[in-house]
Design a protein around this motif. Structure first.
Motif, PDB file in Angstrom:
ATOM      1  N   MET A   1      67.918  -9.534 -42.697  1.00 58.27           N
ATOM      2  CA  MET A   1      68.994  -9.854 -43.621  1.00 58.27           C
ATOM      3  C   MET A   1      69.112  -8.811 -44.734  1.00 58.27           C
ATOM      4  N   THR A   2      67.997  -8.168 -45.093  1.00 65.51           N
ATOM      5  CA  THR A   2      68.063  -7.171 -46.152  1.00 65.51           C
ATOM      6  C   THR A   2      68.971  -6.013 -45.752  1.00 65.51           C
ATOM      7  N   LEU A   3      68.905  -5.606 -44.490  1.00 65.52           N
ATOM      8  CA  LEU A   3      69.757  -4.513 -44.011  1.00 65.52           C
ATOM      9  C   LEU A   3      71.228  -4.909 -44.113  1.00 65.52           C
ATOM     10  N   LEU A   4      71.557  -6.119 -43.711  1.00 67.08           N
ATOM     11  CA  LEU A   4      72.944  -6.597 -43.803  1.00 67.08           C
ATOM     12  C   LEU A   4      73.418  -6.579 -45.261  1.00 67.08           C
ATOM     13  N   GLY A   5      72.565  -7.039 -46.160  1.00 67.16           N
ATOM     14  CA  GLY A   5      72.910  -7.014 -47.580  1.00 67.16           C
ATOM     15  C   GLY A   5      73.199  -5.614 -48.079  1.00 67.16           C
ATOM     16  N   ARG A   6      72.377  -4.665 -47.664  1.00 68.33           N
ATOM     17  CA  ARG A   6      72.592  -3.276 -48.076  1.00 68.33           C
ATOM     18  C   ARG A   6      73.876  -2.709 -47.477  1.00 68.33           C
ATOM     19  N   LEU A   7      74.153  -3.055 -46.221  1.00 68.44           N
ATOM     20  CA  LEU A   7      75.374  -2.569 -45.568  1.00 68.44           C
ATOM     21  C   LEU A   7      76.634  -3.103 -46.251  1.00 68.44           C
ATOM     22  N   LEU A   8      76.543  -4.332 -46.751  1.00 63.34           N
ATOM     23  CA  LEU A   8      77.709  -4.962 -47.393  1.00 63.34           C
ATOM     24  C   LEU A   8      77.706  -4.796 -48.907  1.00 63.34           C
ATOM     25  N   ASN A   9      76.779  -4.008 -49.438  1.00 60.39           N
ATOM     26  CA  ASN A   9      76.594  -3.913 -50.880  1.00 60.39           C
ATOM     27  C   ASN A   9      77.857  -3.563 -51.658  1.00 60.39           C
ATOM     28  N   LYS A  10      78.692  -2.727 -51.126  1.00 60.44           N
ATOM     29  CA  LYS A  10      79.906  -2.321 -51.850  1.00 60.44           C
ATOM     30  C   LYS A  10      81.046  -3.334 -51.696  1.00 60.44           C
ATOM     31  N   ARG A  11      80.909  -4.243 -50.750  1.00 66.02           N
ATOM     32  CA  ARG A  11      81.981  -5.213 -50.509  1.00 66.02           C
ATOM     33  C   ARG A  11      81.757  -6.459 -51.369  1.00 66.02           C
ATOM     34  N   ARG A  12      82.721  -6.751 -52.243  1.00 63.70           N
ATOM     35  CA  ARG A  12      82.630  -7.887 -53.160  1.00 63.70           C
ATOM     36  C   ARG A  12      84.024  -8.461 -53.364  1.00 63.70           C
ATOM     37  N   ALA A  13      84.110  -9.779 -53.486  1.00 63.32           N
ATOM     38  CA  ALA A  13      85.413 -10.434 -53.670  1.00 63.32           C
ATOM     39  C   ALA A  13      86.053 -10.022 -54.998  1.00 63.32           C
ATOM     40  N   GLY A  14      85.263  -9.977 -56.050  1.00 59.76           N
ATOM     41  CA  GLY A  14      85.776  -9.597 -57.362  1.00 59.76           C
ATOM     42  C   GLY A  14      86.390 -10.754 -58.126  1.00 59.76           C
ATOM     43  N   ASP A  15      86.782 -10.453 -59.335  1.00 63.05           N
ATOM     44  CA  ASP A  15      87.293 -11.442 -60.277  1.00 63.05           C
ATOM     45  C   ASP A  15      88.793 -11.722 -60.121  1.00 63.05           C
ATOM     46  N   ALA A  16      89.517 -10.832 -59.467  1.00 57.50           N
ATOM     47  CA  ALA A  16      90.989 -10.921 -59.421  1.00 57.50           C
ATOM     48  C   ALA A  16      91.508 -12.209 -58.801  1.00 57.50           C
ATOM     49  N   HIS A  17      90.791 -12.773 -57.831  1.00 55.88           N
ATOM     50  CA  HIS A  17      91.274 -13.970 -57.138  1.00 55.88           C
ATOM     51  C   HIS A  17      90.578 -15.253 -57.575  1.00 55.88           C
ATOM     52  N   THR A  18      89.914 -15.235 -58.720  1.00 57.61           N
ATOM     53  CA  THR A  18      89.258 -16.452 -59.209  1.00 57.61           C
ATOM     54  C   THR A  18      90.301 -17.437 -59.728  1.00 57.61           C
ATOM     55  N   ALA A  19      89.874 -18.668 -59.870  1.00 60.21           N
ATOM     56  CA  ALA A  19      90.743 -19.693 -60.461  1.00 60.21           C
ATOM     57  C   ALA A  19      91.210 -19.230 -61.845  1.00 60.21           C
ATOM     58  N   TRP A  20      90.326 -18.582 -62.575  1.00 60.76           N
ATOM     59  CA  TRP A  20      90.613 -18.108 -63.932  1.00 60.76           C
ATOM     60  C   TRP A  20      91.867 -17.239 -63.985  1.00 60.76           C
ATOM     61  N   ASN A  21      92.104 -16.477 -62.938  1.00 64.43           N
ATOM     62  CA  ASN A  21      93.226 -15.533 -62.930  1.00 64.43           C
ATOM     63  C   ASN A  21      94.474 -16.045 -62.219  1.00 64.43           C
ATOM     64  N   LEU A  22      94.474 -17.296 -61.795  1.00 65.52           N
ATOM     65  CA  LEU A  22      95.680 -17.869 -61.205  1.00 65.52           C
ATOM     66  C   LEU A  22      96.705 -18.118 -62.317  1.00 65.52           C
TER      67      LEU A  22
END
Length: 188
Positions: A1-22
């Motif tokens: 699982m550590t390898l998968l985490g490292r491979l996906l490290n740059k991929r993040r949902a981010g704050d733009a689509h949170t409830a806060w920003n609706l």
């Protein structure tokens, strides 16, 4: 699982689509949301994390300042904004009676929520689901967002008890009289 985490490290949902920003959940930031278990931006204790990583899956203590006059219902949304998906993962959605006091640990349980709390569906299931980020993916931010609504979400055409979280959030048409957020961090 550590390898998968490292491979996906740059991929993040981010704050733009949170409830806060609706657009329909924008409102004045006149509330304060706190926990006696962690400070804003602080590390969440393991007991509030998912069982599959050694936690108890117990929702943390949450307290807020007095909601503005005219508040009919509080909406709480907890989102992981660092999940490697296109949108944040919803870890909890709940409707809270504004006359309720602070929430004790475990108050957001899907099986036995506290008085005045109605837990709804999340991305994972019903009730609070604690952090369980991919090992090696880096720190994940869990954003607790509280909205003071001027009308009940139950007054919308969407049956909220069975609706998916995004449908509930989109269905809010009441004015947001106040809002606050608190961010907890966890990493494996």
């Amino acid at each position: 699982m550590t390898l998968l985490g490292r491979l996906l490290n740059k991929r993040r949902a981010g704050d733009a689509h949170t409830a806060w920003n609706l657009p329909n959940l924008r409102g004045p930031e006149v509330l304060s949301l706190t926990s006696d278990r962690f400070g804003d931006g602080g590390t969440m204790p393991l007991e509030h994390c998912a069982r599959n990583i050694g936690g108890d899956d117990t929702s943390p203590h949450l307290a807020w300042t007095r909601p503005p006059g005219g508040t009919v219902q509080l909406l709480l949304v907890v989102e992981d904004i660092d999940v490697p998906l296109s949108r944040p993962a919803v870890h909890c959605t709940a409707l809270i009676d504004p006359s309720s006091g602070p929430l004790a640990p475990g108050a957001l349980s899907g099986r036995q929520p506290a008085a005045g709390v109605r837990v709804l569906r999340s991305t994972i299931g019903r009730g609070y689901h604690g952090p369980a980020p991919i090992k090696g993916h880096g720190p994940h931010r869990y954003v607790f967002q509280l909205f003071a609504l001027g009308a009940s979400v139950d007054d919308t055409a969407t049956p909220v008890d069975r609706a998916r979280p995004r449908a509930v959030l989109s269905a809010v048409t009441a004015p947001v009289l106040g809002r606050a957020r608190l961010t907890g961090v966890f990493e494996r």
